[in-house]
Design a protein around this motif. Structure first.
Motif, PDB file in Angstrom:
ATOM      1  N   PRO A 101       0.798  -1.235   0.000  1.00  0.00           N
ATOM      2  CA  PRO A 101       0.000   0.000   0.000  1.00  0.00           C
ATOM      3  C   PRO A 101       0.827   1.280   0.000  1.00  0.00           C
ATOM      4  O   PRO A 101       0.433   2.286  -0.586  1.00  0.00           O
ATOM      5  CB  PRO A 101      -0.840  -0.099   1.269  1.00  0.00           C
ATOM      6  N   ASN A 102       1.951   1.276   0.674  1.00  0.00           N
ATOM      7  CA  ASN A 102       2.805   2.472   0.743  1.00  0.00           C
ATOM      8  C   ASN A 102       4.157   2.064   1.313  1.00  0.00           C
ATOM      9  O   ASN A 102       4.319   0.932   1.768  1.00  0.00           O
ATOM     10  CB  ASN A 102       2.161   3.576   1.611  1.00  0.00           C
ATOM     11  N   MET A 103       5.097   2.985   1.285  1.00  0.00           N
ATOM     12  CA  MET A 103       6.453   2.655   1.756  1.00  0.00           C
ATOM     13  C   MET A 103       6.434   2.300   3.243  1.00  0.00           C
ATOM     14  O   MET A 103       7.138   1.381   3.683  1.00  0.00           O
ATOM     15  CB  MET A 103       7.375   3.861   1.478  1.00  0.00           C
ATOM     16  N   THR A 104       5.658   3.027   4.039  1.00  0.00           N
ATOM     17  CA  THR A 104       5.673   2.810   5.493  1.00  0.00           C
ATOM     18  C   THR A 104       5.258   1.370   5.820  1.00  0.00           C
ATOM     19  O   THR A 104       5.914   0.679   6.615  1.00  0.00           O
ATOM     20  CB  THR A 104       4.729   3.810   6.192  1.00  0.00           C
ATOM     21  N   THR A 105       4.177   0.921   5.225  1.00  0.00           N
ATOM     22  CA  THR A 105       3.667  -0.425   5.510  1.00  0.00           C
ATOM     23  C   THR A 105       4.679  -1.486   5.072  1.00  0.00           C
ATOM     24  O   THR A 105       4.910  -2.471   5.783  1.00  0.00           O
ATOM     25  CB  THR A 105       2.312  -0.629   4.789  1.00  0.00           C
ATOM     26  N   ASP A 130      16.379  11.370   8.351  1.00  0.00           N
ATOM     27  CA  ASP A 130      15.345  10.592   7.657  1.00  0.00           C
ATOM     28  C   ASP A 130      13.914  10.922   8.044  1.00  0.00           C
ATOM     29  O   ASP A 130      13.628  11.382   9.144  1.00  0.00           O
ATOM     30  CB  ASP A 130      15.587   9.103   7.923  1.00  0.00           C
ATOM     31  N   HIS A 131      13.027  10.601   7.128  1.00  0.00           N
ATOM     32  CA  HIS A 131      11.582  10.560   7.382  1.00  0.00           C
ATOM     33  C   HIS A 131      11.342   9.475   8.436  1.00  0.00           C
ATOM     34  O   HIS A 131      12.030   8.445   8.437  1.00  0.00           O
ATOM     35  CB  HIS A 131      10.888  10.208   6.067  1.00  0.00           C
ATOM     36  N   ASP A 132      10.352   9.682   9.283  1.00  0.00           N
ATOM     37  CA  ASP A 132      10.116   8.730  10.375  1.00  0.00           C
ATOM     38  C   ASP A 132       9.770   7.319   9.868  1.00  0.00           C
ATOM     39  O   ASP A 132       9.918   6.348  10.607  1.00  0.00           O
ATOM     40  CB  ASP A 132       8.995   9.252  11.285  1.00  0.00           C
ATOM     41  N   ALA A 182      16.748  13.466   1.450  1.00  0.00           N
ATOM     42  CA  ALA A 182      15.957  13.929   2.598  1.00  0.00           C
ATOM     43  C   ALA A 182      14.729  14.700   2.121  1.00  0.00           C
ATOM     44  O   ALA A 182      14.859  15.715   1.431  1.00  0.00           O
ATOM     45  CB  ALA A 182      16.818  14.811   3.492  1.00  0.00           C
ATOM     46  N   ASN A 183      13.539  14.221   2.510  1.00  0.00           N
ATOM     47  CA  ASN A 183      12.310  14.854   2.027  1.00  0.00           C
ATOM     48  C   ASN A 183      12.109  16.248   2.613  1.00  0.00           C
ATOM     49  O   ASN A 183      11.361  17.047   2.072  1.00  0.00           O
ATOM     50  CB  ASN A 183      11.089  13.987   2.358  1.00  0.00           C
ATOM     51  N   ALA A 184      12.798  16.586   3.714  1.00  0.00           N
ATOM     52  CA  ALA A 184      12.587  17.899   4.339  1.00  0.00           C
ATOM     53  C   ALA A 184      13.466  18.971   3.712  1.00  0.00           C
ATOM     54  O   ALA A 184      13.007  20.091   3.482  1.00  0.00           O
ATOM     55  CB  ALA A 184      12.868  17.807   5.839  1.00  0.00           C
ATOM     56  N   VAL A 207      17.397   1.077   2.079  1.00  0.00           N
ATOM     57  CA  VAL A 207      17.412   2.448   1.539  1.00  0.00           C
ATOM     58  C   VAL A 207      15.988   2.937   1.308  1.00  0.00           C
ATOM     59  O   VAL A 207      15.191   2.271   0.646  1.00  0.00           O
ATOM     60  CB  VAL A 207      18.217   2.492   0.214  1.00  0.00           C
ATOM     61  N   ASP A 208      15.687   4.107   1.858  1.00  0.00           N
ATOM     62  CA  ASP A 208      14.412   4.776   1.585  1.00  0.00           C
ATOM     63  C   ASP A 208      14.635   5.694   0.384  1.00  0.00           C
ATOM     64  O   ASP A 208      15.307   6.723   0.498  1.00  0.00           O
ATOM     65  CB  ASP A 208      13.994   5.579   2.826  1.00  0.00           C
ATOM     66  N   ALA A 209      14.062   5.298  -0.757  1.00  0.00           N
ATOM     67  CA  ALA A 209      14.267   6.089  -1.984  1.00  0.00           C
ATOM     68  C   ALA A 209      13.027   6.919  -2.324  1.00  0.00           C
ATOM     69  O   ALA A 209      12.890   7.393  -3.450  1.00  0.00           O
ATOM     70  CB  ALA A 209      14.621   5.178  -3.142  1.00  0.00           C
ATOM     71  N   CYS A 230      10.136   2.626  -2.153  1.00  0.00           N
ATOM     72  CA  CYS A 230       9.691   3.939  -2.650  1.00  0.00           C
ATOM     73  C   CYS A 230       8.174   3.904  -2.836  1.00  0.00           C
ATOM     74  O   CYS A 230       7.539   2.877  -2.608  1.00  0.00           O
ATOM     75  CB  CYS A 230      10.403   4.309  -3.938  1.00  0.00           C
ATOM     76  N   SER A 231       7.619   5.030  -3.216  1.00  0.00           N
ATOM     77  CA  SER A 231       6.159   5.159  -3.367  1.00  0.00           C
ATOM     78  C   SER A 231       5.869   5.844  -4.686  1.00  0.00           C
ATOM     79  O   SER A 231       6.401   6.930  -4.940  1.00  0.00           O
ATOM     80  CB  SER A 231       5.573   6.036  -2.258  1.00  0.00           C
ATOM     81  N   SER A 232       4.991   5.239  -5.488  1.00  0.00           N
ATOM     82  CA  SER A 232       4.791   5.810  -6.830  1.00  0.00           C
ATOM     83  C   SER A 232       4.027   7.121  -6.812  1.00  0.00           C
ATOM     84  O   SER A 232       4.100   7.878  -7.781  1.00  0.00           O
ATOM     85  CB  SER A 232       4.128   4.802  -7.763  1.00  0.00           C
ATOM     86  N   TYR A 233       3.322   7.430  -5.724  1.00  0.00           N
ATOM     87  CA  TYR A 233       2.605   8.716  -5.731  1.00  0.00           C
ATOM     88  C   TYR A 233       3.579   9.894  -5.610  1.00  0.00           C
ATOM     89  O   TYR A 233       3.193  11.034  -5.780  1.00  0.00           O
ATOM     90  CB  TYR A 233       1.535   8.770  -4.631  1.00  0.00           C
ATOM     91  N   LYS A 234       4.852   9.597  -5.342  1.00  0.00           N
ATOM     92  CA  LYS A 234       5.863  10.669  -5.327  1.00  0.00           C
ATOM     93  C   LYS A 234       6.553  10.780  -6.679  1.00  0.00           C
ATOM     94  O   LYS A 234       7.347  11.680  -6.887  1.00  0.00           O
ATOM     95  CB  LYS A 234       6.932  10.385  -4.270  1.00  0.00           C
ATOM     96  N   PHE A 235       6.327   9.801  -7.566  1.00  0.00           N
ATOM     97  CA  PHE A 235       6.948   9.928  -8.893  1.00  0.00           C
ATOM     98  C   PHE A 235       5.902   9.753  -9.993  1.00  0.00           C
ATOM     99  O   PHE A 235       6.006   8.953 -10.872  1.00  0.00           O
ATOM    100  CB  PHE A 235       8.186   9.041  -9.082  1.00  0.00           C
TER     101      PHE A 235
HETATM  102  C1  PLP Z   1      11.447  10.346   2.377  1.00  0.00           C
HETATM  103  C2  PLP Z   1      10.142   9.675   2.675  1.00  0.00           C
HETATM  104  N1  PLP Z   1      10.160   8.429   3.152  1.00  0.00           N
HETATM  105  C3  PLP Z   1       9.036   7.769   3.436  1.00  0.00           C
HETATM  106  C4  PLP Z   1       7.802   8.344   3.257  1.00  0.00           C
HETATM  107  C5  PLP Z   1       6.587   7.563   3.575  1.00  0.00           C
HETATM  108  O1  PLP Z   1       6.015   7.118   2.377  1.00  0.00           O
HETATM  109  P1  PLP Z   1       4.570   6.469   2.333  1.00  0.00           P
HETATM  110  O2  PLP Z   1       3.595   7.598   2.435  1.00  0.00           O
HETATM  111  O3  PLP Z   1       4.509   5.790   1.005  1.00  0.00           O
HETATM  112  O4  PLP Z   1       4.458   5.524   3.454  1.00  0.00           O
HETATM  113  C6  PLP Z   1       7.728   9.657   2.779  1.00  0.00           C
HETATM  114  C7  PLP Z   1       6.439  10.319   2.616  1.00  0.00           C
HETATM  115  O5  PLP Z   1       6.343  11.515   2.621  1.00  0.00           O
HETATM  116  C8  PLP Z   1       8.935  10.325   2.459  1.00  0.00           C
HETATM  117  O6  PLP Z   1       8.936  11.569   1.978  1.00  0.00           O
END
Ligand code: PLP
Length: 425
Positions: A101-105, A130-132, A182-184, A207-209, A230-235
């Protein structure tokens, strides 16, 4: 010139008009002004073909897998195609691609599975940048007696402190979890070196891509990481998570799974029914990227080559916008800029920048800009440790401006003009 001398081709320029035509959402207006999407790190817009593929799946293929009838067979074929598309995107084999469903899961699935093989005294390493989603799934394993260490950042340019990181990889480190970008604040980490250091100590590398994937090409073979998510909603795709796992790790590590599921790859890692319509959209997403590559480089033959060609032009265009944005921001009085700003080091960052302004909170800034039709983000964007490290967590975080290849110089100018206006007030 000798006949063997290489003639350097001029860098191809992104055909922004062609790109923008693909994305229907970019035609929206807010209070009469064209909407400006600077919210890419939170999620990008999607090309029309992705929307069409989702609709088409639901109209003509909608079924579960394993049935003895045509729509079920179409669904199975479509899932195989989606896996093939992601294998080209990652440069891996199709059975090394896991959907979720998403990268976190997906990261929690990997951390729970790896947790089964850890024992008291084992260590894991995460980073402060990193993102949490690449921190908490590992910290949760502390309940098994595992110690989680955190590699620090150098706050001046928000770069990973590689000295601290390498010192914290020890004999008993079992896994190093690192973000590619880094997403921030946009920092691109030296993930090649992090993977090398992890492997040298006998540890796995995760690796969180997620934030890197829209801005740069991924080659898991060259990177040699054990897992990458990774998550396709970011690309430019639908809301899905995708995990790459090295075959030997996917076979060795034991995921929690149903008895009904086979032990074969990728089945043993994929829980329940997948989001079929979004997988159909994912194929169209990868094809959009590949078509963008072919549009700019007719010599790109395979889909993989076309993907690489696309990232060449995306990066070049994003770089130009980034230079414009950073130089404009740095000239605004009372503005604090977080992250890499040295013009000589811009290839070490994505076009995602974070700022604060003396006069207004990040939320006020985002609200003001939002009313002007300019979409930015405020807060910590789940990069909690970094927001704390920079001392902004208690005061609203930062304002994040995240560019994508579909943005234009005019849009950057519009944002700068609004910020200059605010600084004069
Ligand atoms: C760098 C980074 N890692 C992980 C995530 C989490 O991704 P997901 O929403 O697919 O769980 C995000 C979401 O903003 C992110 O920016």
């Amino acid at each position: 010139m000798s006949s063997s001398a290489k003639i350097t081709e001029p860098a191809r320029k992104l055909d922004v008009a062609w790109v923008r035509q693909q994305f229907p959402a970019l035609r929206q207006k807010v209070n009469g002004d064209p909407a400006v999407f600077f919210d890419a790190p939170g999620g990008t817009q999607v090309p029309q073909r992705v929307i069409d593929a989702i609709t088409n799946y639901l109209s003509t293929c909608n079924a579960n897998t394993g049935g003895a009838f045509v729509t079920s067979r179409r669904t199975e074929g479509m899932i195989a195609d989606a896996r093939g598309a992601m294998a080209d995107f990652f440069n891996c084999a199709t059975d090394e691609v896991i959907f979720g469903p998403n990268m976190t899961t997906l990261t929690f699935a990997v951390s729970r599975a790896i947790g089964r093989e850890l024992k008291g005294g084992d260590e894991l390493l995460v980073t402060c940048l990193d993102h949490d989603a690449n921190v908490s799934p590992w910290v949760c394993l502390e309940e098994r007696g595992v110690k989680v260490r955190t590699a620090d950042v150098s706050p001046a340019a928000c770069t990973l402190d590689m000295f601290d990181l390498s010192a914290k990889i020890r004999r008993n480190t079992r896994l190093v979890a690192v973000g590619w970008a880094a997403n921030a604040v946009g920092t691109i980490n030296d993930v090649n070196e992090v993977v090398r250091l992890a492997h040298e100590a006998g540890a796995m590398a995760f690796v969180d891509a997620v934030h890197y994937a829209p801005h740069g090409p991924i080659d898991v073979r060259a990177l040699d990481c054990d897992f990458l998510a990774c998550s396709s909603y970011k690309f430019f795709g639908p809301h899905l998570g995708i995990l790459y796992g090295k075959r030997e790790q996917l076979q060795r590590v034991r995921p929690y799974k149903l008895r009904a599921c086979t032990e074969l790859l990728p089945d043993r890692w994929e829980t329940g029914t997948q989001n079929h319509e979004c997988l159909a959209g994912l194929i169209a997403t990868i094809d959009y990227i590949a078509d963008a590559g072919r549009h700019h480089d007719a010599s790109a033959g395979t889909r993989r080559e076309a993907i690489l060609a696309a990232y060449d032009v995306f990066r070049q265009h994003e770089r130009e916008l980034l230079e414009l944005l950073i130089s404009g921001l740095l000239a605004i009085p009372g503005l604090t800029f977080y992250g890499i700003k040295d013009p000589a080091k811009l290839d070490q960052r994505t076009p995602t920048v974070a700022i604060r302004m003396a006069s207004r909170s990040p939320r006020d800034l985002a609200t003001y800009l939002g009313e002007k039709g300019i979409f930015t983000w405020d807060g910590n964007y789940y990069a909690i440790d970094l927001a704390e490290r920079l001392g902004v967590q208690q005061s609203g975080g930062m304002l994040r401006i995240g560019l994508s290849h579909y943005n234009t110089a005019e849009e950057v100018e519009r944002l700068l003009e609004e910020l200059r206006r605010l600084a004069r007030k």
